[in-house]
Motif scaffolding. Structure first.
Motif, PDB file in Angstrom:
ATOM      1  N   SER A  38     -15.706   0.278 -11.073  1.00  0.00           N
ATOM      2  CA  SER A  38     -14.459   0.069 -10.335  1.00  0.00           C
ATOM      3  C   SER A  38     -13.934   1.369  -9.740  1.00  0.00           C
ATOM      4  N   VAL A  39     -14.048   2.473 -10.515  1.00  0.00           N
ATOM      5  CA  VAL A  39     -13.609   3.768 -10.005  1.00  0.00           C
ATOM      6  C   VAL A  39     -14.442   4.186  -8.801  1.00  0.00           C
ATOM      7  N   GLY A  40     -15.769   4.029  -8.911  1.00  0.00           N
ATOM      8  CA  GLY A  40     -16.634   4.374  -7.791  1.00  0.00           C
ATOM      9  C   GLY A  40     -16.346   3.534  -6.557  1.00  0.00           C
ATOM     10  N   HIS A  41     -16.056   2.245  -6.774  1.00  0.00           N
ATOM     11  CA  HIS A  41     -15.738   1.372  -5.642  1.00  0.00           C
ATOM     12  C   HIS A  41     -14.440   1.798  -4.972  1.00  0.00           C
ATOM     13  N   ALA A  42     -13.440   2.186  -5.780  1.00  0.00           N
ATOM     14  CA  ALA A  42     -12.163   2.624  -5.214  1.00  0.00           C
ATOM     15  C   ALA A  42     -12.313   3.938  -4.462  1.00  0.00           C
ATOM     16  N   LEU A  43     -13.064   4.891  -5.036  1.00  0.00           N
ATOM     17  CA  LEU A  43     -13.249   6.177  -4.374  1.00  0.00           C
ATOM     18  C   LEU A  43     -14.043   6.041  -3.078  1.00  0.00           C
ATOM     19  N   ALA A  44     -14.879   5.024  -3.013  1.00  0.00           N
ATOM     20  CA  ALA A  44     -15.639   4.814  -1.784  1.00  0.00           C
ATOM     21  C   ALA A  44     -14.744   4.412  -0.621  1.00  0.00           C
ATOM     22  N   HIS A  45     -13.541   3.905  -0.925  1.00  0.00           N
ATOM     23  CA  HIS A  45     -12.600   3.494   0.115  1.00  0.00           C
ATOM     24  C   HIS A  45     -11.630   4.599   0.506  1.00  0.00           C
ATOM     25  N   CYS A  46     -11.803   5.794  -0.062  1.00  0.00           N
ATOM     26  CA  CYS A  46     -10.916   6.901   0.292  1.00  0.00           C
ATOM     27  C   CYS A  46     -11.126   7.299   1.755  1.00  0.00           C
ATOM     28  N   ARG A  47     -10.030   7.538   2.439  1.00  0.00           N
ATOM     29  CA  ARG A  47     -10.109   8.063   3.800  1.00  0.00           C
ATOM     30  C   ARG A  47     -10.468   9.541   3.735  1.00  0.00           C
ATOM     31  N   PRO A  48     -10.978  10.112   4.833  1.00  0.00           N
ATOM     32  CA  PRO A  48     -11.318  11.545   4.818  1.00  0.00           C
ATOM     33  C   PRO A  48     -10.096  12.393   4.460  1.00  0.00           C
ATOM     34  N   GLU A 184      -8.560  -4.563  10.478  1.00  0.00           N
ATOM     35  CA  GLU A 184      -7.912  -5.873  10.303  1.00  0.00           C
ATOM     36  C   GLU A 184      -8.690  -6.777   9.362  1.00  0.00           C
ATOM     37  N   GLN A 185      -9.989  -6.479   9.210  1.00  0.00           N
ATOM     38  CA  GLN A 185     -10.790  -7.319   8.339  1.00  0.00           C
ATOM     39  C   GLN A 185     -10.741  -6.859   6.893  1.00  0.00           C
ATOM     40  N   GLU A 186     -10.059  -5.732   6.643  1.00  0.00           N
ATOM     41  CA  GLU A 186      -9.996  -5.217   5.286  1.00  0.00           C
ATOM     42  C   GLU A 186      -9.082  -6.082   4.435  1.00  0.00           C
ATOM     43  N   PRO A 187      -9.558  -6.523   3.268  1.00  0.00           N
ATOM     44  CA  PRO A 187      -8.700  -7.345   2.415  1.00  0.00           C
ATOM     45  C   PRO A 187      -7.446  -6.583   2.021  1.00  0.00           C
ATOM     46  N   LEU A 188      -6.341  -7.321   1.909  1.00  0.00           N
ATOM     47  CA  LEU A 188      -5.078  -6.693   1.562  1.00  0.00           C
ATOM     48  C   LEU A 188      -5.098  -6.137   0.154  1.00  0.00           C
ATOM     49  N   GLY A 189      -5.940  -6.704  -0.699  1.00  0.00           N
ATOM     50  CA  GLY A 189      -5.942  -6.242  -2.083  1.00  0.00           C
ATOM     51  C   GLY A 189      -6.835  -5.068  -2.337  1.00  0.00           C
ATOM     52  N   SER A 190      -7.538  -4.564  -1.327  1.00  0.00           N
ATOM     53  CA  SER A 190      -8.441  -3.452  -1.551  1.00  0.00           C
ATOM     54  C   SER A 190      -7.667  -2.175  -1.718  1.00  0.00           C
ATOM     55  N   GLY A 191      -8.296  -1.216  -2.417  1.00  0.00           N
ATOM     56  CA  GLY A 191      -7.674   0.086  -2.558  1.00  0.00           C
ATOM     57  C   GLY A 191      -6.908   0.215  -3.851  1.00  0.00           C
ATOM     58  N   LEU A 192      -5.619   0.500  -3.750  1.00  0.00           N
ATOM     59  CA  LEU A 192      -4.831   0.886  -4.914  1.00  0.00           C
ATOM     60  C   LEU A 192      -4.767  -0.213  -5.961  1.00  0.00           C
TER      61      LEU A 192
END
Length: 215
Positions: A38-48, A184-192
């Motif tokens: 889960s941590v790796g998945h979240a960090l993969a969504h980090c912006r530059p 716009e296709q990014e799920p609202l629940g992704s990220g934090l």
């Protein structure tokens, strides 16, 4: 002439019973694997990160409503980055207070090894006294209340969260989001919140068999 019959040792253990290996280690490994995923998945969504600290994109908000609008939009775009900052602030707060860190780790270990990961057929025995699952749960809940509310751990966690949220809100209010483009296709629940819920659900799913077996 009398003869003495030799005494034969008697054992109460069942010769056919086989000792069952503890499944604590596999459960712990499963929890750590799920959380790290889960941590790796979240960090993969980090912006530059250079985009996060671009000095040319910072300006004073025109009003309070403008600041709140910026915070909402930046939060939607930099969710994973903000989570990393918040986690870093909490980690720094705990590392800078080793005693509180040891207490928190001890409490977490007690929950894991005395309740969540403990096989249901292995009772808790402390100083020769056997504790039932209900008694163990009550003791752990009482210890948690004492640690959180009567020691420095609770205030340290709250202050760490407040400092982290202050940094996030300050960045979101002064960072101009006009150059940000949300997918716009990014799920609202992704990220934090997806990371928090994902890590919690992963840990719960890994510990569920041991907990359900004693309910």
């Amino acid at each position: 002439m009398s003869s003495t019959t030799p005494m034969i040792p008697v054992s109460t253990s069942d010769p056919n019973a086989e000792s069952k290996p503890s499944n604590t280690t596999p459960n712990l490994r499963s929890i750590l694997t799920r959380i790290s995923g889960s941590v790796g998945h979240a960090l993969a969504h980090c912006r530059p990160w250079p985009e996060l600290i671009d000095r040319a994109a910072f300006a004073k908000p025109a009003s309070f409503s403008d600041a709140t609008w910026r915070v909402r939009k930046n939060f939607s775009y930099f969710r994973a980055n903000y989570l990393t900052i918040l986690a870093g602030v909490l980690a720094f707060s705990l590392i800078s207070h080793p005693f509180s860190l040891i207490i928190l780790l001890s409490l977490t270990s007690a929950w894991l090894f005395l309740y969540a990961l403990r096989p249901s057929d292995q009772p808790v025995v402390i100083w020769g006294r056997t504790y039932s699952d209900r008694e163990t749960l009550a003791i752990l809940v009482a210890l948690t209340v004492v640690v959180i509310f009567l020691t420095s751990v609770g205030s340290l966690l709250i202050s760490g969260v407040m400092v982290g949220m202050g940094i996030v809100c300050a960045h979101g209010a002064f960072r101009m989001p006009e150059d940000l483009f949300l997918d716009e296709q990014e799920p609202l629940g992704s990220g934090l919140f997806s990371f928090v819920s994902g890590a919690a659900s992963s840990a719960a799913a890994a510990a569920a068999p041991a907990i359900v077996s004693r309910v």
